[in-house]
Design an enzyme around this catalytic site. Structure first.
Site, short mmCIF file in Angstrom:
data_model
loop_
_atom_site.label_atom_id
_atom_site.label_comp_id
_atom_site.label_asym_id
_atom_site.label_seq_id
_atom_site.Cartn_x
_atom_site.Cartn_y
_atom_site.Cartn_z
N CYS A 61 0.84 -1.21 0.00
CA CYS A 61 0.00 0.00 0.00
C CYS A 61 0.88 1.26 0.00
O CYS A 61 1.55 1.54 -0.98
CB CYS A 61 -0.97 -0.03 1.17
SG CYS A 61 -2.41 1.03 0.96
N HIS A 66 -3.72 -5.77 1.34
CA HIS A 66 -3.42 -6.11 2.73
C HIS A 66 -3.98 -7.49 3.05
O HIS A 66 -4.91 -7.97 2.39
CB HIS A 66 -4.08 -5.11 3.68
CG HIS A 66 -3.54 -3.73 3.63
ND1 HIS A 66 -2.33 -3.38 4.20
CD2 HIS A 66 -4.05 -2.59 3.09
CE1 HIS A 66 -2.12 -2.09 4.01
NE2 HIS A 66 -3.14 -1.58 3.34
#
Length: 486
Positions: A330, A427
């Site tokens: 991310c 994630h």
């Protein structure tokens, strides 16, 4: 008619989140339907819900303890700090605005209606709602317009049990001092109290419990010893990140100032053959690391500047020259690219900044936040994994042609020509046993951990038994109140 009870703490990090999780699992084990609720949370460790929003990860863990699907009603106000003085305000799962602390204080009264709306919607679906406060109700300077502690308890007419943390010392002063400083009407809303994080023989504090009860007129519900398996449960607070393991394969994780979604590290820390070393500011990235993992960030550009201030950019280049591997997730993925363009000034003044230039990608910050639960395939091994995306920004460039994941049928991630430097937006990858094993095998290590997800559920069951053994849960639950439908 649902019953409700609120767990508050005499300070931050008392263990409220864990106690609520334990109560949720206990009640679920007793055959009740139960939902967790936190009116206001401040955390950059967020979860994507089944209904398409985001809540604090602690509430996602509590929902798991309750064996209930996550919904945005479980945490209707989530504050995600973006700077020392400002935070993104998430209301019922969606971004409302970014506000400085003083401006947010003016917002709170209008947010109370949303908080109560979510609370009553949850209560209409279950037998029990277990509510978690935030910080301490003794911060009476924040009482006006409060929606997190006594302000909510008053508005929803929910009784409170107050816990103190004996591990940090001064627990009698914590609890009795809270009683003294609270307005009488707030103090009377507290019906019971307990002690958390006791080490040793709890009978040594019997006189202390008597003293607190005498001075407050609150009912004692017991002393909870230190829960040894707490490390198996995802941490909510960045202060609780400690890494773990003593295996031969070493993963170095720079502790970014605004680190986000750091539960990505939990499965790796649980691996017997792996050491996860959290690198605090002031420490260099270690020269013996096999992998440097740059985690998520709530403010990528700011954390990238801090990364350079620490000299970690120089350490990272040395790591790459030694043949080491790098993974950015991310915000960490965005940092690895050639540059980050923020034309709309989402993270600060409009403009662009140079990235670490280890991946040939460019990130454009865009106002739309992607929130998604995603099914992925690790292309090298064909293993399937379930994860989530929670980010602003879009990354494109030549290295995206070497995507190493497929997410819901589309290519995801990027890799350099050597394959040693990779990034992605997904994630939760490492919670999948098959993916974690394949990933570690690629890097010359081996997974020795099976059924990571089952280990979390076993820890929740152990927590419920721990609380049932040491607290008078029937007495505690008798203090709950009925939720009056609106």
């Amino acid at each position: 008619m649902a019953k409700a009870l609120m767990i508050q703490g005499a300070g931050s990090n008392v263990g409220k989140s864990m106690i609520v999780a334990g109560l949720c699992r206990y009640l679920s084990n007793q055959g009740f339907t139960v939902a967790p609720f936190k009116p206001q949370n401040m955390s950059n460790n967020a979860a994507v819900t089944e209904d398409g929003g985001e809540i604090g990860r602690a509430q996602a863990l509590q929902a798991r303890a309750a064996r209930r699907a996550t919904t945005t009603d479980m945490n209707p106000v989530l504050l995600k700090p973006e700077s020392e003085i400002g935070a993104q305000v998430i209301v019922q799962g969606q971004r409302l605005t970014t506000a400085k602390a003083r401006d947010y204080a003016r917002l709170k009264p209008q947010l109370l209606s949303k908080v109560l709306e979510s609370f009553h919607r949850l209560a209409s679906q279950v037998d029990w709602v277990i509510v978690e406060g935030a910080g301490s109700p003794a911060e009476v300077n924040l009482r006006a317009g409060d929606i997190a502690n006594m302000g909510f308890a008053e508005a929803a007419d929910v009784p409170v049990c107050l816990f103190g943390d004996i591990d940090r010392g001064g627990v009698i002063a914590q609890l009795v001092g809270t009683h003294v400083i609270l307005p009488p009407e707030d103090a009377s809303r507290i019906t019971s109290f307990g002690i958390n994080k006791f080490r040793g023989d709890t009978s040594l504090f019997d006189d202390g419990m008597i003293e607190i009860a005498k001075r407050t007129n609150w009912a004692p519900v017991g002393i909870l010893p230190w829960f040894q398996e707490a490390w198996r449960l995802p941490a909510e607070d960045v202060l609780d990140i400690s890494g773990g393991g003593d295996g031969a394969f070493k993963i170095a994780v720079p502790k970014l100032s605004r680190i986000a979604n750091f539960d990505d590290l939990d499965p790796l820390s649980s691996e017997p053959g792996v050491t996860v070393d959290i690198i605090s500011p002031g420490r260099p990235l270690p020269g013996d690391a096999d992998l440097v993992l740059i985690p998520g960030s709530k403010s990528t550009i700011s954390d990238l500047a801090d990364f350079r201030t620490q000299g970690w950019d120089i350490d990272l280049l040395a790591h790459v020259r030694r043949g080491g591997h790098v993974l950015g997730i991310c915000g960490g993925y965005q940092m690895l690219g050639k540059k980050i363009i923020d034309a709309d000034g989402i993270e600060g003044p409009p403009g662009e900044v140079a990235g670490l230039e280890l991946l040939d990608v460019v990130t454009h910050m865009i106002p739309h936040k992607r929130l998604a639960l995603s099914n992925a395939i690790h292309l090298a091994s064909g293993t399937r994994v379930h994860g989530y995306e929670i980010h602003i920004g879009r990354s494109d460039g030549p290295d995206c042609a070497r995507a190493w994941l497929s997410v819901d049928g589309r290519p995801e991630g990027a890799a350099d020509a050597t394959g040693r430097i990779r990034g992605c937006y997904l994630h939760g990858l490492f919670a999948g046993d098959a993916f974690r094993a394949a990933f570690l095998q690629e890097l010359g290590s081996a997974s020795q951990l099976e059924n990571f997800e089952d280990s979390v559920d076993r820890a929740l069951d152990t927590l419920a038994r721990h609380m049932e053994t040491h607290l008078d849960l029937p007495k505690l639950l008798e203090t709950a109140g009925n939720v009056i439908a609106r």
